[in-house]
Design a protein around this motif. Sequence first.
Motif, PDB file in Angstrom:
ATOM      1  N   SER A 185       0.961  -1.081   0.077  1.00 59.64           N
ATOM      2  CA  SER A 185       0.007  -0.009   0.061  1.00 59.64           C
ATOM      3  C   SER A 185       1.030   1.371  -0.097  1.00 59.64           C
ATOM      4  O   SER A 185       2.036   1.158   0.381  1.00 59.64           O
ATOM      5  CB  SER A 185      -0.957   0.062   1.359  1.00 59.64           C
ATOM      6  OG  SER A 185      -0.037   0.247   2.438  1.00 59.64           O
ATOM      7  N   LEU A 186       0.359   2.381  -0.244  1.00 64.38           N
ATOM      8  CA  LEU A 186       0.969   3.581  -0.024  1.00 64.38           C
ATOM      9  C   LEU A 186       1.509   3.972   1.283  1.00 64.38           C
ATOM     10  O   LEU A 186       2.392   4.436   1.337  1.00 64.38           O
ATOM     11  CB  LEU A 186      -0.201   5.019  -0.576  1.00 64.38           C
ATOM     12  CG  LEU A 186      -0.152   4.959  -2.222  1.00 64.38           C
ATOM     13  CD1 LEU A 186      -1.149   5.896  -2.450  1.00 64.38           C
ATOM     14  CD2 LEU A 186       1.261   5.088  -2.827  1.00 64.38           C
ATOM     15  N   GLY A 203       7.964   8.993 -15.078  1.00 62.41           N
ATOM     16  CA  GLY A 203       6.842   8.693 -14.419  1.00 62.41           C
ATOM     17  C   GLY A 203       6.885   9.147 -13.062  1.00 62.41           C
ATOM     18  O   GLY A 203       5.921   8.938 -12.300  1.00 62.41           O
ATOM     19  N   ARG A 204       7.847  10.011 -12.598  1.00 57.11           N
ATOM     20  CA  ARG A 204       7.768  10.391 -11.256  1.00 57.11           C
ATOM     21  C   ARG A 204       6.549  11.380 -10.836  1.00 57.11           C
ATOM     22  O   ARG A 204       6.039  11.330  -9.548  1.00 57.11           O
ATOM     23  CB  ARG A 204       9.044  11.424 -10.855  1.00 57.11           C
ATOM     24  CG  ARG A 204       9.058  12.042  -9.551  1.00 57.11           C
ATOM     25  CD  ARG A 204       9.394  11.063  -8.233  1.00 57.11           C
ATOM     26  NE  ARG A 204       9.099  11.804  -7.156  1.00 57.11           N
ATOM     27  CZ  ARG A 204      10.175  12.486  -6.589  1.00 57.11           C
ATOM     28  NH1 ARG A 204      11.323  12.412  -7.184  1.00 57.11           N
ATOM     29  NH2 ARG A 204      10.158  13.048  -5.604  1.00 57.11           N
ATOM     30  N   THR A 205       6.147  11.951 -11.958  1.00 55.89           N
ATOM     31  CA  THR A 205       4.940  12.768 -11.443  1.00 55.89           C
ATOM     32  C   THR A 205       3.691  11.809 -11.018  1.00 55.89           C
ATOM     33  O   THR A 205       2.869  12.357 -10.231  1.00 55.89           O
ATOM     34  CB  THR A 205       4.471  13.845 -12.572  1.00 55.89           C
ATOM     35  OG1 THR A 205       4.366  13.002 -13.661  1.00 55.89           O
ATOM     36  CG2 THR A 205       5.385  14.739 -12.959  1.00 55.89           C
ATOM     37  N   ARG A 206       3.577  10.879 -11.447  1.00 57.63           N
ATOM     38  CA  ARG A 206       2.410   9.912 -11.162  1.00 57.63           C
ATOM     39  C   ARG A 206       2.815   9.458  -9.677  1.00 57.63           C
ATOM     40  O   ARG A 206       1.677   9.406  -9.143  1.00 57.63           O
ATOM     41  CB  ARG A 206       2.409   8.532 -12.100  1.00 57.63           C
ATOM     42  CG  ARG A 206       1.838   8.898 -13.369  1.00 57.63           C
ATOM     43  CD  ARG A 206       1.668   7.464 -14.116  1.00 57.63           C
ATOM     44  NE  ARG A 206       0.890   7.859 -15.339  1.00 57.63           N
ATOM     45  CZ  ARG A 206      -0.541   7.543 -15.339  1.00 57.63           C
ATOM     46  NH1 ARG A 206      -1.081   7.148 -14.330  1.00 57.63           N
ATOM     47  NH2 ARG A 206      -1.162   7.826 -16.678  1.00 57.63           N
ATOM     48  N   ILE A 207       3.949   9.202  -9.302  1.00 54.13           N
ATOM     49  CA  ILE A 207       4.322   8.793  -8.019  1.00 54.13           C
ATOM     50  C   ILE A 207       4.013   9.850  -6.866  1.00 54.13           C
ATOM     51  O   ILE A 207       3.254   9.797  -6.066  1.00 54.13           O
ATOM     52  CB  ILE A 207       5.916   8.461  -7.598  1.00 54.13           C
ATOM     53  CG1 ILE A 207       6.189   7.447  -8.644  1.00 54.13           C
ATOM     54  CG2 ILE A 207       6.157   8.213  -6.487  1.00 54.13           C
ATOM     55  CD1 ILE A 207       7.660   7.013  -8.682  1.00 54.13           C
ATOM     56  N   ASP A 208       4.339  11.093  -7.318  1.00 54.19           N
ATOM     57  CA  ASP A 208       4.070  12.614  -6.504  1.00 54.19           C
ATOM     58  C   ASP A 208       2.490  12.638  -6.222  1.00 54.19           C
ATOM     59  O   ASP A 208       1.995  12.833  -5.150  1.00 54.19           O
ATOM     60  CB  ASP A 208       4.719  13.485  -6.799  1.00 54.19           C
ATOM     61  CG  ASP A 208       6.351  13.366  -6.782  1.00 54.19           C
ATOM     62  OD1 ASP A 208       6.828  12.686  -6.057  1.00 54.19           O
ATOM     63  OD2 ASP A 208       7.089  14.249  -7.436  1.00 54.19           O
ATOM     64  N   SER A 209       1.901  12.325  -7.212  1.00 56.18           N
ATOM     65  CA  SER A 209       0.537  12.690  -7.419  1.00 56.18           C
ATOM     66  C   SER A 209      -0.515  11.528  -6.471  1.00 56.18           C
ATOM     67  O   SER A 209      -1.285  11.782  -5.642  1.00 56.18           O
ATOM     68  CB  SER A 209      -0.122  12.554  -8.768  1.00 56.18           C
ATOM     69  OG  SER A 209      -1.599  12.665  -8.760  1.00 56.18           O
ATOM     70  N   ALA A 210       0.066  10.176  -6.742  1.00 61.57           N
ATOM     71  CA  ALA A 210      -0.455   9.183  -5.968  1.00 61.57           C
ATOM     72  C   ALA A 210      -0.643   9.493  -4.504  1.00 61.57           C
ATOM     73  O   ALA A 210      -1.437   9.399  -3.478  1.00 61.57           O
ATOM     74  CB  ALA A 210       0.066   7.754  -6.156  1.00 61.57           C
ATOM     75  N   PHE A 211       0.746   9.879  -4.042  1.00 62.44           N
ATOM     76  CA  PHE A 211       0.737  10.157  -2.470  1.00 62.44           C
ATOM     77  C   PHE A 211       0.229  11.544  -1.996  1.00 62.44           C
ATOM     78  O   PHE A 211      -0.505  11.384  -1.003  1.00 62.44           O
ATOM     79  CB  PHE A 211       2.488  10.350  -2.095  1.00 62.44           C
ATOM     80  CG  PHE A 211       3.114   9.434  -2.104  1.00 62.44           C
ATOM     81  CD1 PHE A 211       3.054   8.512  -0.918  1.00 62.44           C
ATOM     82  CD2 PHE A 211       4.055   8.756  -2.891  1.00 62.44           C
ATOM     83  CE1 PHE A 211       3.670   7.048  -0.581  1.00 62.44           C
ATOM     84  CE2 PHE A 211       4.991   7.438  -2.981  1.00 62.44           C
ATOM     85  CZ  PHE A 211       4.579   6.920  -1.708  1.00 62.44           C
ATOM     86  N   ALA A 212       0.240  12.512  -2.930  1.00 58.54           N
ATOM     87  CA  ALA A 212      -0.482  13.586  -2.843  1.00 58.54           C
ATOM     88  C   ALA A 212      -1.947  13.261  -2.321  1.00 58.54           C
ATOM     89  O   ALA A 212      -2.874  14.160  -1.412  1.00 58.54           O
ATOM     90  CB  ALA A 212      -0.186  14.835  -3.567  1.00 58.54           C
TER      91      ALA A 212
END
Length: 314
Positions: A185-186, A203-212
């Motif tokens: 999980s996150l 794809g780092r933006t997807r990682i940051d967006s999921a956490f945000a």
Amino acid sequence: MNLHQFRFVQEAARRNLNLTEAAKALHTSQPGVSKAIIELEEELGVEIFARHGKRLKRITEPGQHVLRSIELIMREVGNLKRIGEQFSAQDSGTLSIATTHTQARYVLPVPVAKLREAYPKVNVSLHQGSPEQVARMVMDDVAEIGIATEALPDHRELVTLPCYEWQHVLVLPPSHPLARKERISLEDLAAEPLVTYHPAFTGRTRIDSAFAQRKLQPRIALEAIDSDVIKTYVGLGLGLGIVAEMAVREEGSHPDLAVRPLGHLFGQNVARVAFKRSAYLRNFVYKFAELLSDRLDRNLIAKAMAGHESDYEL
């Protein structure tokens, strides 16, 4: 009017109206550049550049239209050269590719090798950079084809097509408790130091967006543009790594690391190919694109270059 004048005007605009820099780039003198621009303005009957004394200050409104026409003319001159190369030596030349480190390291070796088998007289020139730099290299005719996940669709000067999908994966020591967990999980990831890509890459933006979206703050211990660097630091115990799945496909490439999929957390990413709009593509450029993905073929690419690329979204 002549092509030299067009090149001088184009380069002056590219060099932020600095005629000294434009002259250096064109291997000529600054007075020669200035004179050629003035002669073109006199012939056209309009000012391309507004001046303060001898300095260029800005591009005028008619100058904007002139520059757009010059861009079209110079693009077609480039196409004429490529047509000549194509028909004078159809199986030789240089294929210039702009791409990111991840694509160059993990995706391109097999297609490049197969292209060389099909066209043994074709040389390959590989240019690596950030996704934005990849886009710029294609637009500036440094490369004929660009491959990246980010940035390419943001530029109207480019025709882009989806190439393949990929997901992020977690790399971690086999002894770590998360290596035994079926679905990560996150919240699990937020509790650990993470080693992953620089914000502009892979794809780092997807990682940051999921956490945000979950109002979680990841603990980023190290950022890098190179997947091998990330795996190395994970092996040294700096944290858990988030990398592109392409980076762990090679058998034996990560014997001391466990791998767990993260597509359920960060979604699917789409790697795209890009060509400069209205460019003339040689036979081996089409062939290389076909080798990159079974979704791409010459007819589809030709149709996209004619203005129908939106028909081919994933």
